[in-house]
Design an enzyme around this catalytic site. Structure first.
Site, PDB file in Angstrom:
ATOM      1  N   ASP A 221       0.832  -1.201   0.000  1.00 20.98           N
ATOM      2  CA  ASP A 221       0.000   0.000   0.000  1.00 20.98           C
ATOM      3  C   ASP A 221       0.869   1.254   0.000  1.00 20.98           C
ATOM      4  O   ASP A 221       1.889   1.321   0.683  1.00 20.98           O
ATOM      5  CB  ASP A 221      -0.884  -0.027   1.257  1.00 20.98           C
ATOM      6  CG  ASP A 221      -1.864   1.113   1.316  1.00 20.98           C
ATOM      7  OD1 ASP A 221      -2.718   1.204   0.427  1.00 20.98           O
ATOM      8  OD2 ASP A 221      -1.778   1.909   2.270  1.00 20.98           O
ATOM      9  N   GLU A 293      14.998 -15.194   0.094  1.00 16.82           N
ATOM     10  CA  GLU A 293      15.374 -16.254   1.037  1.00 16.82           C
ATOM     11  C   GLU A 293      14.383 -17.417   0.995  1.00 16.82           C
ATOM     12  O   GLU A 293      14.680 -18.498   1.517  1.00 16.82           O
ATOM     13  CB  GLU A 293      15.404 -15.690   2.460  1.00 16.82           C
ATOM     14  CG  GLU A 293      16.439 -14.591   2.684  1.00 16.82           C
ATOM     15  CD  GLU A 293      16.257 -13.912   4.038  1.00 16.82           C
ATOM     16  OE1 GLU A 293      15.411 -14.408   4.836  1.00 16.82           O
ATOM     17  OE2 GLU A 293      16.923 -12.893   4.299  1.00 16.82           O
TER      18      GLU A 293
END
Length: 590
Positions: A221, A293
């Site tokens: 956002d 990751e």
């Protein structure tokens, strides 16, 4: 007329095999999607119960607007706890069950992240209120002394996106006036200080919390926010973001030239000192490393209302985000020349950074496109619609909305569908002021109608109470009232009903998948005449012709029809020539 060259393709993405490169992503606004516990507000159990509906529709992923703990001052975009589910929507266990069932159905899950600000009820802000000026607790937010005698004036002249000043002054425990805090949105949404390392570490930990649970991505956002210009300088214009649109209202003349046709915040010297600052890119490079990751091609999509288009695509360079919403396409309206210009520019800029294009027609911040297209000016972008405003031609808007779906879903890249788009759902344009809840409505004293009209609960069953939104709970009152017209749009009136808008979307999504449309490459064909209201492109095995003019258009002979936005829009003169009516689109065999 000769064919124009290819302007870009999704196959040029950094990782063309990543699921998000050509995905169709369905936005769920949880409080208005489906109510599983019968209290009149949608919830995660309701989402879980309707996942089969979405899988049958043929979308690839579901993006959930905020469901976190929140006082709901801005419908959940005021987050009090980023690591928990608001009781209105369920529990973390409900979330985990929804995620598991979605994955079992082959659906990815994207969650909303709100990093620019928190709720004023967040533990950090409550701690800051009790802390001394200059404390570490206050440094997580943007507190400043006021200007003028006794600090009675705000630290600068910034205005809130929702209307009114962007600063609120505190009162000390002894009753004396205190410092001011910044809130670019509502007073209950204090801005975080992204110069503070603790803030950066905290949000990265939030990312890991949801990644560890198994989410597939994040919609970020106000992705162009967070970082503010050094010194928080005055700015002589105001950005009024209503219905997802940042539309500059010039008060001092500084921003007029940079304001875009799309009404987005401009770049360069006219950039607001609180949007699109260079420092945001460092944040997203760090987040990119966090997502890397994890396996499974986790992704981020930016809500970045900036321009020109080249500025938007800076957010999706290879080491930053993976997608950015293409609001220029949404703002083009029902206008062939504007759509053509946006598509060409989008694909060119996307190719320049090896990123996929994205396409969107509506979302929870905009008047629904089928309603906008039914207005006298189908390129207009109203900040909500009330009963006293111009009312749209609902039938015309629906026809154009269905045609726009074929235009969008035939393009290479990734597409976003807002809940209810697949039903052709219109805006609720006659909501009474007494039921409105959008803070922008109140902060502008009703001058801006706000976004409630596109957030009305979905109709599932025509003959049920609240049109089946609350399932078997006949006495449940939906949190926003539904108009009587929703009966004809209910899902049970459309699923498996030939010619319905739902079936049009389902067929388009099926063909899009079968023919690898999302991973194709676009070429404008010799039929393309945008200035005359005709759009025509080829993308792999699909040829799109859309008639945005006021006259019937003759289609090329010999091309097989794959899908048409309305069967009645195709007519045959008896001699083999087929014509396409205005306000319609068709997919032909290429």
């Amino acid at each position: 007329m000769t064919s124009e060259p290819t302007t870009g393709a999704a196959e040029a993405t950094t990782d063309a095999t990543a699921w998000w490169a050509d995905a169709v992503i369905y936005q769920v606004y949880p409080r208005s999607f489906a109510d599983g516990n019968g209290d009149g507000m949608g919830d995660l159990v309701g989402v879980t119960e309707r996942l089969n509906y979405l899988a049958d529709l043929g979308v690839d992923a579901v993006w959930l607007s905020p469901f976190y703990t929140s006082p709901q001052a801005d419908a959940g975009y005021d987050v009090a706890d980023y690591r928990d589910v608001d009781p209105r929507f369920g529990t973390l266990a409900d979330f985990d069950e929804m995620l598991r069932e979605a994955h079992d159905l082959g659906l990815k899950i994207i969650v909303d992240l709100v990093p620019n600000h928190t709720s004023d009820e967040h533990a950090w802000f409550q701690e800051a209120l009790d802390a001394a000026e200059g404390s570490a607790a206050r440094d997580r937010y943007i507190f400043r002394d006021g200007r003028g005698e006794g600090g009675a004036e705000p630290p600068n002249n910034w205005q809130s996106i929702f209307g009114g000043p962007a600063w609120t002054r505190l009162t000390n425990d002894d009753g004396t006036p205190g410092q001011w805090y910044l809130h670019l949105f509502d007073t209950k949404q204090p801005d975080l200080n992204w110069e503070n390392p603790e803030v950066r570490a905290e949000m990265e930990d939030v990312l890991r919390f949801w990644l560890d649970r198994g989410v597939d991505g994040f919609r970020v956002d106000v992705a162009h926010g967070m970082v503010k210009a050094e010194g928080l300088p005055d700015w002589s214009a105001k950005v009024a973001m209503v219905a997802g649109n940042e539309n500059e209202e010039v008060t001092g003349g500084a921003a007029e030239e940079g304001a875009a046709e799309g009404n987005m915040a401009p770049s360069g010297e006219n950039t607001p000192p609180y949007f699109d600052q260079e420092g945001v890119h460092e944040i997203y490079r760090a987040w990119h490393r966090v997502l890397a990751e994890y396996d499974g091609d986790r992704m981020m999509v930016a809500e970045a209302w900036v321009e020109p288009m080249s500025r938007i695509f800076r957010y999706v360079r290879s080491d930053e985000m993976h997608q950015a919403f293409n609001f220029g396409f949404l703002l083009a309206g029902w206008d062939a020349a504007r759509i053509h210009a946006n598509v060409s520019e989008t694909l060119t800029e996307a190719a320049a950074v090896n990123a996929p294009a994205t396409w969107v027609l509506s979302n929870h911040d905009t008047v629904r496109h089928s309603t906008r297209y039914g207005l006298a000016d189908p390129t207009s972008f109203p900040k909500g619609i009330a009963a006293e405003d111009e009312q749209p031609d609902e039938e015309l808007g629906l026809a154009r909305g269905r045609a726009a779906a074929l235009i969008m879903l035939g393009l290479p890249g990734s597409a976003y569908v807002y809940q209810g788009d697949e039903l052709g759902l219109p805006e609720h344009t006659t909501l009474d002021a007494s039921v409105r809840q959008d803070p922008s409505f109140f902060r502008t004293e009703g001058a801006e109608r706000g976004r409630d009209g596109c957030r009305v609960p979905l109709p599932w069953e025509a003959d049920a109470a609240s049109y089946g939104f609350s399932g078997d709970s006949p006495d449940a009152e939906p949190w926003l009232p539904q108009p009587e017209s929703f009966e004809q749009y209910a899902a049970d009136q459309q699923v498996n009903v030939a010619g319905s808008t739902y079936e049009l979307y389902r067929q388009a999504l099926s063909l899009r998948s079968q023919l690898s449309v999302g991973s194709g490459a676009l070429e404008w064909t010799e039929l393309n005449q945008p200035d005359a209201g005709i759009l025509a492109y080829r993308n792999g095995k699909v040829q799109l012709v859309a008639n945005l003019s006021g006259e019937a258009y003759s289609l090329p002979e010999g091309a097989g029809v794959l899908l048409v936005s309305d069967e009645s829009a195709l007519t045959n003169d008896g001699g083999g020539t087929e014509t396409l009516a205005p306000n319609a689109a068709v997919w032909l065999t290429a």
